[in-house]
Design a protein around this motif. Structure first.
Motif, short mmCIF file in Angstrom:
data_model
loop_
_atom_site.label_atom_id
_atom_site.label_comp_id
_atom_site.label_asym_id
_atom_site.label_seq_id
_atom_site.Cartn_x
_atom_site.Cartn_y
_atom_site.Cartn_z
N UNK A 86 0.86 -1.19 0.00
CA UNK A 86 0.00 0.00 0.00
C UNK A 86 0.89 1.24 0.00
N UNK A 87 0.69 2.12 -0.98
CA UNK A 87 1.48 3.34 -1.07
C UNK A 87 1.01 4.35 -0.03
N UNK A 88 1.95 4.84 0.77
CA UNK A 88 1.63 5.84 1.79
C UNK A 88 2.02 7.24 1.34
N UNK A 89 3.12 7.35 0.63
CA UNK A 89 3.56 8.67 0.16
C UNK A 89 4.42 8.50 -1.08
N UNK A 90 4.06 9.23 -2.12
CA UNK A 90 4.84 9.24 -3.35
C UNK A 90 4.41 10.47 -4.14
N UNK A 91 4.94 10.62 -5.31
CA UNK A 91 4.58 11.73 -6.17
C UNK A 91 5.18 11.50 -7.52
N UNK A 92 4.61 12.11 -8.54
CA UNK A 92 5.09 11.83 -9.90
C UNK A 92 6.57 12.13 -10.04
N UNK A 93 7.00 13.24 -9.47
CA UNK A 93 8.41 13.60 -9.56
C UNK A 93 9.31 12.70 -8.75
N UNK A 94 8.82 12.22 -7.59
CA UNK A 94 9.64 11.40 -6.71
C UNK A 94 9.51 9.90 -7.02
N UNK A 95 8.54 9.54 -7.87
CA UNK A 95 8.34 8.13 -8.25
C UNK A 95 9.21 7.73 -9.44
N UNK A 107 2.53 6.58 -15.40
CA UNK A 107 3.82 6.56 -14.72
C UNK A 107 3.76 7.15 -13.32
N UNK A 108 2.59 7.06 -12.69
CA UNK A 108 2.44 7.42 -11.30
C UNK A 108 2.45 6.16 -10.44
N UNK A 109 2.76 6.30 -9.17
CA UNK A 109 2.74 5.16 -8.26
C UNK A 109 1.31 4.67 -8.07
N UNK A 110 1.09 3.36 -8.14
CA UNK A 110 -0.23 2.81 -7.89
C UNK A 110 -0.56 2.95 -6.41
N UNK A 111 -1.86 2.94 -6.09
CA UNK A 111 -2.27 3.07 -4.69
C UNK A 111 -1.96 1.80 -3.90
N UNK A 112 -2.14 0.64 -4.55
CA UNK A 112 -1.84 -0.63 -3.90
C UNK A 112 -1.57 -1.68 -4.95
N UNK A 113 -0.90 -2.74 -4.56
CA UNK A 113 -0.62 -3.84 -5.47
C UNK A 113 -0.49 -5.13 -4.66
N UNK A 114 -0.75 -6.25 -5.30
CA UNK A 114 -0.75 -7.52 -4.57
C UNK A 114 -0.42 -8.67 -5.50
N UNK A 115 -0.03 -9.78 -4.92
CA UNK A 115 0.18 -11.02 -5.68
C UNK A 115 0.06 -12.21 -4.74
N UNK A 116 -0.25 -13.35 -5.33
CA UNK A 116 -0.45 -14.58 -4.58
C UNK A 116 0.45 -15.66 -5.15
N UNK A 117 1.13 -16.38 -4.28
CA UNK A 117 1.97 -17.49 -4.71
C UNK A 117 1.60 -18.76 -3.98
N UNK A 118 1.44 -19.85 -4.72
CA UNK A 118 1.12 -21.14 -4.13
C UNK A 118 2.22 -22.14 -4.49
N UNK A 320 8.95 -4.70 -18.52
CA UNK A 320 8.30 -4.47 -17.23
C UNK A 320 9.25 -3.70 -16.32
N UNK A 321 8.90 -2.45 -15.99
CA UNK A 321 9.78 -1.60 -15.20
C UNK A 321 9.97 -2.11 -13.78
N UNK A 322 9.02 -2.88 -13.27
CA UNK A 322 9.13 -3.38 -11.91
C UNK A 322 9.85 -4.70 -11.80
N UNK A 323 10.32 -5.23 -12.94
CA UNK A 323 10.95 -6.55 -12.94
C UNK A 323 12.37 -6.53 -12.41
N UNK A 324 12.97 -5.36 -12.27
CA UNK A 324 14.36 -5.24 -11.85
C UNK A 324 14.56 -5.58 -10.39
#
Length: 435
Positions: A86-95, A107-118, A320-324
């Protein structure tokens, strides 16, 4: 999560919960809710290209369920891992340049994100097979946990301890999910823009004596590289509270498949001896760790060969920019730099202290300094860099908040081969047992 993986999980779960299931499946089950509050700031102190500074704050939750095993010659079980950020603080310039929070279409920070692994698991005697979501910690593959949520992998792994003092491990990884993403990707290396879906590995740890352990691992990332690892650790007891540990590591990495053929998209980034993006690396290190009571002093040296940068799995060059985000089984893999560029020779030292020796259990601190030289890049043959990191950790030992942990990391890096950076990480963590 693929349909094939879903089908496998359903089969595992169906077997585990069938009428033949023993009560141990339930009674031996464990579940914990991990809570992590994480602040991350990275300030690029030179250069005009974005990002000049990344600064974000987020709250993470990790529900970790591990079942027991059904009764019988073959014991079946299933594990589950639920992750929420859950994003608490971010901004377009700081993200801009974020390595922690996924981005939306603007290209803004999402409010929340999730995943499930089994993960389905089968155990017979002292051998266990796991298939599904994995968080490996092996010399040839270490899952990264340097941000709010951990990096995870999808595949199968078998671990056996049938032989005394010998642990054997092998498997295949097919996909990865980055620490700042909710989506699976294929596998690659730094600079590689084409995905591979086959990372095979095998190896073992052999405890030769109670103080001496030898390691050997082999890994192959299809169309990128073959890698061998040799490790040797020895601990010399000097007295009841005094010891000297020796840690030797050697990696041999060579081009494979389309990387050796110079195929576009399978080349690595950075310097290579013939400028062809082909992997050709030998990296070795030696470290001595002297401990006396609460004191621990580490001194070591690492050398990277001239052919190319040290290479292991890294999905940071994929779309995928988040894959790093990747971790390495190297003493030089630190907050900012990893000191793994072609030709680099690094001397490093660390001092750590456990304040339990002074009657303050739960409080630990350390400082490390690394200096690398003789770096080869596409723009120079004798570049240098250094980094200084400070860490401080404290876990409450009593009271209603017992077990709550506080941590702070500060890193400063100056490099001829990369931008100068200042980095801070602050986090609060707590684990709540649910069953």
């Amino acid at each position: 999560m693929s349909k094939n993986n879903n089908a496998a999980y359903i089969v595992f779960l169906g077997i585990a919960l069938s009428g033949k299931a023993h009560a141990d499946f339930v009674s031996d089950s464990k579940a914990n809710l991990g809570i992590r509050n994480f602040y991350f700031s990275n300030d690029n102190r030179d250069g005009t290209a974005a990002p000049s500074k990344t600064e974000e704050w987020a709250q993470g939750f990790m529900l970790d369920f591990k079942s027991g095993y059904t009764d019988g010659l073959l014991g079946f079980g299933v594990d589950g891992l639920g992750l929420l950020g859950v994003t608490l603080d971010s901004g377009r310039g700081r993200h801009v340049g974020s390595t922690m929070i996924p981005s939306d279409n603007d290209d803004r920070a999402v409010d929340e994100w999730s995943r499930l692994g089994l993960t389905g698991k089968v155990k017979m005697s002292k051998t266990e097979l796991r298939y599904g979501t994995l968080i490996p910690k092996l010399p040839i593959l270490v899952a990264n946990d340097g941000r709010l949520l951990p990096q995870t992998f999808e595949g199968g792994q078998i671990t056996s301890s049938e032989f005394k003092d010998l642990t054997l491990t092998g498997g295949r990884i097919e996909h990865a999910t980055g620490r700042g993403s909710t989506d699976q990707t294929g596998l690659a290396v730094a600079g590689g823009t084409r995905e591979s879906n086959q990372f095979d590995f095998a190896g073992g740890d052999w405890k030769l004596t109670k103080d001496l352990t030898a390691q050997y691992y082999y890994a192959k990332l299809e169309n990128y590289y073959n890698q061998q690892f040799f490790g040797l650790t020895h601990t010399l007891p000097i007295s009841d509270n005094q010891s000297l540990k020796t840690d030797l590591r050697y990696f041999k990495t060579d081009a494979s498949g389309r990387n050796s053929a110079g195929t576009a998209g399978y080349k690595i980034s950075g310097f290579t001896s013939d400028g062809d993006g082909e992997i050709d690396n030998r990296t070795w290190s030696a470290a001595l760790i002297y401990t006396l009571g609460g004191h621990a002093i580490t001194a070591g040296y690492q050398r990277v060969s001239d052919g190319s940068n040290f290479t292991q799995l890294s999905q940071g060059s994929l779309v995928d920019k988040g894959a790093g985000g990747a971790s390495l089984y190297l003493y030089t893999d630190r907050l900012i730099q990893s000191f793994t560029r072609a030709g680099e020779r690094t001397a490093f030292g660390q001092y750590a202290y456990d304040f339990a020796a002074l009657g303050f259990p739960g409080l630990k601190a350390s400082i490390v300094y690394l200096s690398g030289e003789h770096i080869k890049t596409t723009s120079g043959d004798n570049q240098k860099e250094w980094e200084r990191d400070i860490s401080l950790d404290y876990v409450l030992q009593s009271g209603p908040l017992k077990g709550v942990g506080f941590g702070w990391r500060n890193g400063k890096s100056n490099s001829d081969a990369a931008r100068n950076q200042d980095q801070n990480r602050g986090f609060v963590s707590y684990s709540i047992p649910l069953m």
